[in-house]
Motif scaffolding. Sequence first.
Motif, mmCIF file in Angstrom:
data_model
loop_
_atom_site.group_PDB
_atom_site.id
_atom_site.type_symbol
_atom_site.label_atom_id
_atom_site.label_comp_id
_atom_site.label_asym_id
_atom_site.label_seq_id
_atom_site.Cartn_x
_atom_site.Cartn_y
_atom_site.Cartn_z
ATOM 1 N N VAL A 158 38.380 -4.191 -59.612
ATOM 2 C CA VAL A 158 38.800 -4.120 -60.743
ATOM 3 C C VAL A 158 38.330 -5.120 -61.711
ATOM 4 O O VAL A 158 38.454 -6.200 -61.621
ATOM 5 N N ALA A 159 37.628 -4.805 -62.814
ATOM 6 C CA ALA A 159 37.219 -5.556 -64.012
ATOM 7 C C ALA A 159 38.301 -6.531 -64.574
ATOM 8 O O ALA A 159 37.992 -7.590 -64.722
ATOM 9 N N ASP A 160 39.528 -6.018 -64.834
ATOM 10 C CA ASP A 160 40.391 -6.905 -65.488
ATOM 11 C C ASP A 160 41.835 -6.557 -64.658
ATOM 12 O O ASP A 160 42.766 -5.920 -65.363
ATOM 13 N N PRO A 161 42.023 -7.126 -63.534
ATOM 14 C CA PRO A 161 43.119 -7.152 -62.935
ATOM 15 C C PRO A 161 44.475 -7.669 -63.659
ATOM 16 O O PRO A 161 44.371 -8.786 -64.206
ATOM 17 N N LYS A 162 45.383 -6.839 -63.374
ATOM 18 C CA LYS A 162 46.635 -7.093 -64.477
ATOM 19 C C LYS A 162 48.124 -7.151 -63.454
ATOM 20 O O LYS A 162 49.075 -7.827 -63.937
ATOM 21 N N VAL A 163 47.756 -6.400 -62.424
ATOM 22 C CA VAL A 163 48.976 -6.569 -61.363
ATOM 23 C C VAL A 163 48.697 -6.689 -60.020
ATOM 24 O O VAL A 163 47.504 -6.168 -59.864
ATOM 25 N N PRO A 164 49.386 -7.181 -59.190
ATOM 26 C CA PRO A 164 48.753 -7.445 -57.948
ATOM 27 C C PRO A 164 48.146 -6.243 -57.044
ATOM 28 O O PRO A 164 47.253 -6.439 -56.401
ATOM 29 N N ALA A 165 48.776 -4.850 -57.410
ATOM 30 C CA ALA A 165 48.076 -3.711 -57.012
ATOM 31 C C ALA A 165 46.413 -3.679 -57.267
ATOM 32 O O ALA A 165 45.801 -2.892 -56.428
ATOM 33 N N ASP A 166 46.118 -4.210 -58.432
ATOM 34 C CA ASP A 166 44.638 -4.444 -58.721
ATOM 35 C C ASP A 166 43.764 -5.392 -57.610
ATOM 36 O O ASP A 166 42.619 -5.068 -57.702
ATOM 37 N N ILE A 167 44.521 -6.064 -56.849
ATOM 38 C CA ILE A 167 43.767 -7.202 -56.210
ATOM 39 C C ILE A 167 43.638 -6.490 -54.812
ATOM 40 O O ILE A 167 44.686 -6.419 -53.917
ATOM 41 N N VAL A 168 42.386 -5.847 -54.332
ATOM 42 C CA VAL A 168 42.105 -5.424 -53.161
ATOM 43 C C VAL A 168 40.894 -5.924 -52.667
ATOM 44 O O VAL A 168 39.807 -5.698 -53.260
ATOM 45 N N LEU A 169 41.102 -6.690 -51.337
ATOM 46 C CA LEU A 169 39.704 -7.365 -50.957
ATOM 47 C C LEU A 169 39.382 -6.828 -49.719
ATOM 48 O O LEU A 169 39.823 -5.943 -49.145
ATOM 49 N N MET A 225 68.859 -12.873 -34.981
ATOM 50 C CA MET A 225 68.170 -13.514 -35.958
ATOM 51 C C MET A 225 68.208 -12.759 -37.151
ATOM 52 O O MET A 225 68.165 -11.827 -37.412
ATOM 53 N N PRO A 226 68.021 -13.756 -38.423
ATOM 54 C CA PRO A 226 68.099 -13.120 -39.723
ATOM 55 C C PRO A 226 66.691 -12.372 -39.829
ATOM 56 O O PRO A 226 65.759 -12.900 -39.268
ATOM 57 N N PRO A 227 66.596 -11.536 -40.605
ATOM 58 C CA PRO A 227 65.129 -10.784 -40.944
ATOM 59 C C PRO A 227 64.475 -12.049 -41.824
ATOM 60 O O PRO A 227 64.838 -12.733 -42.350
ATOM 61 N N ALA A 228 62.793 -11.888 -41.463
ATOM 62 C CA ALA A 228 62.020 -12.776 -42.198
ATOM 63 C C ALA A 228 61.922 -12.464 -43.473
ATOM 64 O O ALA A 228 62.147 -11.128 -43.892
ATOM 65 N N GLU A 229 61.720 -13.259 -44.540
ATOM 66 C CA GLU A 229 61.398 -13.027 -45.863
ATOM 67 C C GLU A 229 60.025 -12.666 -46.244
ATOM 68 O O GLU A 229 59.158 -13.469 -45.837
ATOM 69 N N ILE A 230 59.830 -11.348 -46.366
ATOM 70 C CA ILE A 230 58.331 -10.844 -46.537
ATOM 71 C C ILE A 230 57.780 -10.794 -47.943
ATOM 72 O O ILE A 230 58.569 -10.212 -48.980
ATOM 73 N N PRO A 231 56.687 -11.342 -48.290
ATOM 74 C CA PRO A 231 56.208 -11.156 -49.829
ATOM 75 C C PRO A 231 56.307 -9.698 -50.298
ATOM 76 O O PRO A 231 55.782 -8.829 -49.279
ATOM 77 N N VAL A 232 56.213 -9.680 -51.311
ATOM 78 C CA VAL A 232 55.894 -8.202 -51.969
ATOM 79 C C VAL A 232 54.610 -7.498 -51.754
ATOM 80 O O VAL A 232 54.325 -6.643 -51.356
ATOM 81 N N ASP A 233 53.782 -8.765 -52.003
ATOM 82 C CA ASP A 233 52.296 -8.074 -51.730
ATOM 83 C C ASP A 233 51.694 -9.353 -51.432
ATOM 84 O O ASP A 233 51.756 -10.502 -51.876
ATOM 85 N N SER A 234 50.928 -9.315 -50.263
ATOM 86 C CA SER A 234 50.150 -10.494 -49.658
ATOM 87 C C SER A 234 49.055 -10.930 -50.810
ATOM 88 O O SER A 234 48.731 -12.304 -50.761
ATOM 89 N N ASN A 235 48.747 -10.397 -51.944
ATOM 90 C CA ASN A 235 47.791 -10.957 -53.032
ATOM 91 C C ASN A 235 48.511 -11.354 -54.131
ATOM 92 O O ASN A 235 47.892 -11.247 -55.076
ATOM 93 N N ALA A 236 49.944 -11.035 -54.343
ATOM 94 C CA ALA A 236 50.592 -11.132 -55.262
ATOM 95 C C ALA A 236 50.289 -12.528 -56.349
ATOM 96 O O ALA A 236 50.132 -12.558 -57.370
ATOM 97 N N ARG A 237 50.159 -13.541 -55.439
ATOM 98 C CA ARG A 237 49.971 -14.768 -56.020
ATOM 99 C C ARG A 237 48.647 -15.599 -55.453
ATOM 100 O O ARG A 237 48.609 -16.786 -55.569
#
Length: 280
Positions: free
Chosen positions: A29-40, A76-88
């Motif tokens: 994507v030429a101009d990523p604006k949200v995490p969903a735009d980041i696909v590697l 055990m408590p659930p793990a905290e899972i990132p919303v998107d692995s590429n979000a940050r």
Amino acid sequence: MSLLAVTTVTLACVSCCSAPDRVPVDDPVADPKVPADIVLPFDAYQVPPEAQRLENDAYRELVRRCAADHGVALTMPPAEIPVDSNARRYGLFDAERARTHGYLGQTLFLDSVRAGEWRPSATQKAVLTGESVPGSQVDVPEGGCARQAETTLGLPDSTMADVEAAGLSTIDRAASDPEVLAAERRWSRCLAEQGLSFTRTFDPSNHRWPQPRGSAQEVRTATADVRCKQSTSLVAAWLNAESRAQRQVIADDPGAFSALRSWRDARLAKARAVLSEAAR
């Protein structure tokens, strides 16, 4: 083994389970604006958070069974899972998130008792980690129930570690890419025009923001950061540079990535079987 280590069962860069592959296009994507735009390119071998949750639920169920077999109640408590692995991956670049939360991270599936607040008893910790407790009559399994659960789901071999290391190396390569460095200079100048002094992409995110998080200063900086990223195409530069690096890594060793996909799919199949049995 630390409690953090045994409560986090997904790899940093390569997920432990499978889902429909996210296949990147040849031209990012030429101009990523949200995490969903980041696909590697590596994303075709990773999975979304929902599938990570399934695998984590199976892991926790296996730990519970193992502990029960040794006469110990342990959930055990659930793990905290990132919303998107590429979000940050390239710092904060979601304008809405910047306006509402500043640089505060975002996770899904948070339990009322978070992993960091979990306080297992000495006996529970012993069964989980395999570390014996003086004076305890509990039969501690070798390596602990954490290790036993991981073994049941399917431990990765050395190939997986090589792939994980490759995932770390590609962002390092991108950091020194001329396109990225030029965009960073433009971004830094943009911030300077607004009275902010940052040199590298991750400097604002790594800054020690005062508590409570999400202050007016943090939000103002985050909003300016995202706006400057967009106006200077900084995130696009990162995405282009790292996509090139990842495609080269895959081309250099396609067998390793094929093995990763097979292991990933087998592990998820096992996780589904564990949860299906638990539901009966």
